[in-house]
Write a protein that holds these residues in place. Sequence first.
Motif: not given
Length: 162
Positions: A81-100
């Motif tokens: 989990l990356d629990l610190n980012n609450k923004k939208g998919p365009a703001d995904a941190r490197p190496g992360t993506r929406p769970w779905f």
Amino acid sequence: HEQGFTLVHAGIAPQWTIAEALQYAGEVENALRGDGLLPFLQHMYGNQPAQWQPELAGLDRLRVITNYCTRMRFCHDDGSLDLNNKKGPADARPGTRPWFLLPGRKAAADNIVFGHWAALLGKADTAHVYALDTGCIWGEALTMLRLDDLQQFSCPCRQGGC
């Protein structure tokens, strides 16, 4: 699940099937109903452990199950989990993506309806995934989904909630 849909708050951990998610949520339910309620509530909040492992036990196990079910938005490719980012998919941190959008997600063929992520504004754009949070808390809209034909209905909300 009788109509072929699973309604969840935040999502289903990418490592879990629907049956596993129900089983693990049941563990949290038992903690909330039993003698372990106060210790669980005292230790429920926190970002660690950040990844599901079947061998987790005790409060760590309950916390990670709770985090996947209630707080999840972004995950790393390993499902952590990356629990610190609450923004939208365009703001995904490197190496992360929406769970779905995680490759190999076990429940990818199951119909999942979820809320929790207002920044999506109700758009998951993924087969079998239906995002309902359309920002009512921000004064946008409350959205409902009719399961028979997948038609969405929205009503406007006041600033600060419905």
